[in-house]
Design a protein around this motif. Structure first.
Motif, PDB file in Angstrom:
ATOM      1  N   GLN A  48       0.843  -1.209   0.000  1.00 47.10           N
ATOM      2  CA  GLN A  48       0.000   0.000   0.000  1.00 47.10           C
ATOM      3  C   GLN A  48       0.872   1.250   0.000  1.00 47.10           C
ATOM      4  O   GLN A  48       0.658   2.180  -0.779  1.00 47.10           O
ATOM      5  CB  GLN A  48      -0.921   0.008   1.231  1.00 47.10           C
ATOM      6  N   ALA A  49       1.869   1.249   0.896  1.00 46.67           N
ATOM      7  CA  ALA A  49       2.781   2.399   0.967  1.00 46.67           C
ATOM      8  C   ALA A  49       3.566   2.519  -0.334  1.00 46.67           C
ATOM      9  O   ALA A  49       3.741   3.615  -0.888  1.00 46.67           O
ATOM     10  CB  ALA A  49       3.727   2.232   2.151  1.00 46.67           C
ATOM     11  N   ALA A  50       4.001   1.369  -0.862  1.00 49.48           N
ATOM     12  CA  ALA A  50       4.760   1.381  -2.116  1.00 49.48           C
ATOM     13  C   ALA A  50       3.911   1.968  -3.239  1.00 49.48           C
ATOM     14  O   ALA A  50       4.385   2.764  -4.058  1.00 49.48           O
ATOM     15  CB  ALA A  50       5.215  -0.037  -2.466  1.00 49.48           C
ATOM     16  N   ALA A  51       2.616   1.586  -3.245  1.00 44.90           N
ATOM     17  CA  ALA A  51       1.731   2.044  -4.322  1.00 44.90           C
ATOM     18  C   ALA A  51       1.638   3.570  -4.345  1.00 44.90           C
ATOM     19  O   ALA A  51       1.610   4.179  -5.416  1.00 44.90           O
ATOM     20  CB  ALA A  51       0.340   1.424  -4.152  1.00 44.90           C
ATOM     21  N   GLN A  52       1.616   4.187  -3.164  1.00 42.02           N
ATOM     22  CA  GLN A  52       1.507   5.653  -3.128  1.00 42.02           C
ATOM     23  C   GLN A  52       2.745   6.287  -3.762  1.00 42.02           C
ATOM     24  O   GLN A  52       2.659   7.256  -4.512  1.00 42.02           O
ATOM     25  CB  GLN A  52       1.324   6.147  -1.681  1.00 42.02           C
ATOM     26  N   GLU A  53       3.905   5.720  -3.446  1.00 43.53           N
ATOM     27  CA  GLU A  53       5.149   6.261  -4.024  1.00 43.53           C
ATOM     28  C   GLU A  53       5.190   6.055  -5.540  1.00 43.53           C
ATOM     29  O   GLU A  53       5.626   6.925  -6.301  1.00 43.53           O
ATOM     30  CB  GLU A  53       6.361   5.581  -3.391  1.00 43.53           C
ATOM     31  N   LEU A  54       4.712   4.882  -5.959  1.00 44.59           N
ATOM     32  CA  LEU A  54       4.723   4.577  -7.400  1.00 44.59           C
ATOM     33  C   LEU A  54       3.734   5.482  -8.139  1.00 44.59           C
ATOM     34  O   LEU A  54       4.001   5.931  -9.262  1.00 44.59           O
ATOM     35  CB  LEU A  54       4.388   3.095  -7.618  1.00 44.59           C
ATOM     36  N   GLY A  55       2.608   5.766  -7.473  1.00 46.14           N
ATOM     37  CA  GLY A  55       1.624   6.678  -8.051  1.00 46.14           C
ATOM     38  C   GLY A  55       2.213   8.072  -8.203  1.00 46.14           C
ATOM     39  O   GLY A  55       2.011   8.746  -9.224  1.00 46.14           O
TER      40      GLY A  55
END
Ligand SMILES: Cc1cc2nc3c(=O)[nH]c(=O)nc-3n(C[C@H](O)[C@H](O)[C@H](O)COP(=O)(O)OP(=O)(O)OC[C@H]3O[C@@H](n4cnc5c(N)ncnc54)[C@H](O)[C@@H]3O)c2cc1C
Length: 347
Positions: A48-55
């Motif tokens: 979830q945290a990774a997804a925010q950075e990737l977004g």
């Protein structure tokens, strides 16, 4: 096939590796040129945290999958998930990083799906309806422009630190993907020899065949993410020569790198090799000790912001491209530097 471009993210012990952001930034740029959108695939923990950075780096969609099966790394579950996603969504291009993880997963996916794959790409440009990749050849002395041909998703392996990171994106749509049920295999990854993220001790140890090998300390930044690197080459004279590299690195809070000559001699694990067939690094400061500066070494560190070379041969090639050169015996200069740094820090 869609016009979407994907990035294969890499999560190590719950932490997103920087290369994931570089790949996603490039995926967004290429997707925009093709009229598609960018996505990232994040497998492991803390997705979830990774997804925010990737977004933030431009991924409109993040395919995230968490599960026990991704822990205690084995290639198969990662490759199976990525292969299934590619078959379902048919992206035009998948970018993966030239790390142990990227190489391992992408190669298996290419073999499983019969897809075209390219390694070691340093530059990518859109020309007409296709992309042109620049790849080093002849030991890094030349670069070759290449293009994919044929149908199907293409897998493009980028050199580490080849692309900059940009955070102009937003919040992505996160699609949860089921982790595959992969039966336990009779293999596991362990030990510091050639593996990333391994625990390493910071002392002279024994390699499996019994020869002496220097084991740099754990708890420093990964080489490709380090801001300061102290590297040693054949000029160290043996594995014990890395003690003074380690001392200077410890004083500076730096990571330890090495030339291929030092790695091939078995003085330090491959995970520390910098260069064309090792890691590409981009620190603020790179201190090369007893390294001649061969073109293949330069390929991995030539874009460091400040290169300091210590070499007793005034004609060593490294003096042609370093920012600060010290013509001296490293056995004298490196301990002096370490003492000076410690004095500055009041140690
Ligand atoms: C296909 C291919 C891929 C390669 N990939 C890589 C790669 O990824 N990374 C890489 O590094 N190389 C790579 N190489 C090897 C590369 O060509 C060089 O052989 C290697 O970088 C040399 O390592 P070195 O500088 O440590 O050793 P050397 O070239 O032997 O240099 C040692 C240096 O130490 C100096 N020295 C000796 N004693 C002292 C002292 N007491 N104090 C100060 N200086 C001293 C010497 O003057 C010399 O300049 C590759 C080669 C090929 C063909």
């Amino acid at each position: 096939m869609s016009n979407d471009v994907w990035a294969l993210a890499e999560i190590n012990n719950g932490k997103l590796a920087n290369i994931s952001l570089q790949l996603t930034t490039k995926a967004a740029e290429l997707a925009a040129a093709f009229g598609g959108s960018a996505a990232a695939v994040a497998l492991g923990t803390n997705t979830q945290a990774a997804a925010q950075e990737l977004g933030a780096c431009g991924a409109k969609t993040v395919y995230a999958s968490e599960g026990e099966v991704y822990n205690q790394y084995l290639t198969q579950p990662h490759a199976e998930t990525l292969a299934t996603l590619i078959q379902q969504h048919q992206p035009r291009l998948v970018l993966w990083g030239g790390t142990n993880y990227g190489r391992d997963v992408a190669a298996r996916v290419a073999a499983r799906l019969g897809l075209s794959i390219e390694y070691n790409v340093g530059e990518v440009a859109v020309e007409g309806d296709g992309i042109v990749m620049t790849v080093p050849a002849f030991g890094g002395a030349q670069s070759v422009k290449m293009q994919f041909t044929g149908e199907g998703t293409k897998l493009l392996g980028a050199r580490q630190n080849a692309f900059p990171t940009s955070r102009g994106g937003g919040t992505p749509q996160v699609e949860q993907v089921h982790a595959p049920a992969v039966p336990a295999k009779g293999a596991k990854v362990s030990g510091p020899f050639g593996t990333e993220g391994a625990e390493e001790a910071g002392h002279l140890g024994k390699a499996p065949d019994g020869h002496d090998i220097w084991m740099p300390a754990a708890s420093r930044a990964k080489l490709e993410e380090a801001q300061v690197i102290v590297s040693g080459g054949r000029g160290l004279g043996g594995p014990q020569g890395f003690q003074q590299i380690e001392d200077l690195a410890a004083a500076l809070g730096a990571s330890v790198g090495a030339s291929r000559a030092a790695v091939d001699a078995g003085w330090i694990p491959y995970a520390h090799q910098v260069g064309q067939t090792g890691k590409t690094v981009k620190p603020t400061v790179y201190i090369a000790c007893g390294i001649s500066g061969a073109v293949q070494h330069k390929a991995g560190m030539g874009t460091s912001s400040l290169i300091i070379a210590i070499n007793k041969d005034k004609d060593a090639p490294i003096f042609q491209f370093c920012d600060l050169g010290i013509v001296a015996d490293l056995n004298v200069v490196v301990p002096q530097l370490t003492a000076a740094v410690k004095r500055r820090k009041g140690q």
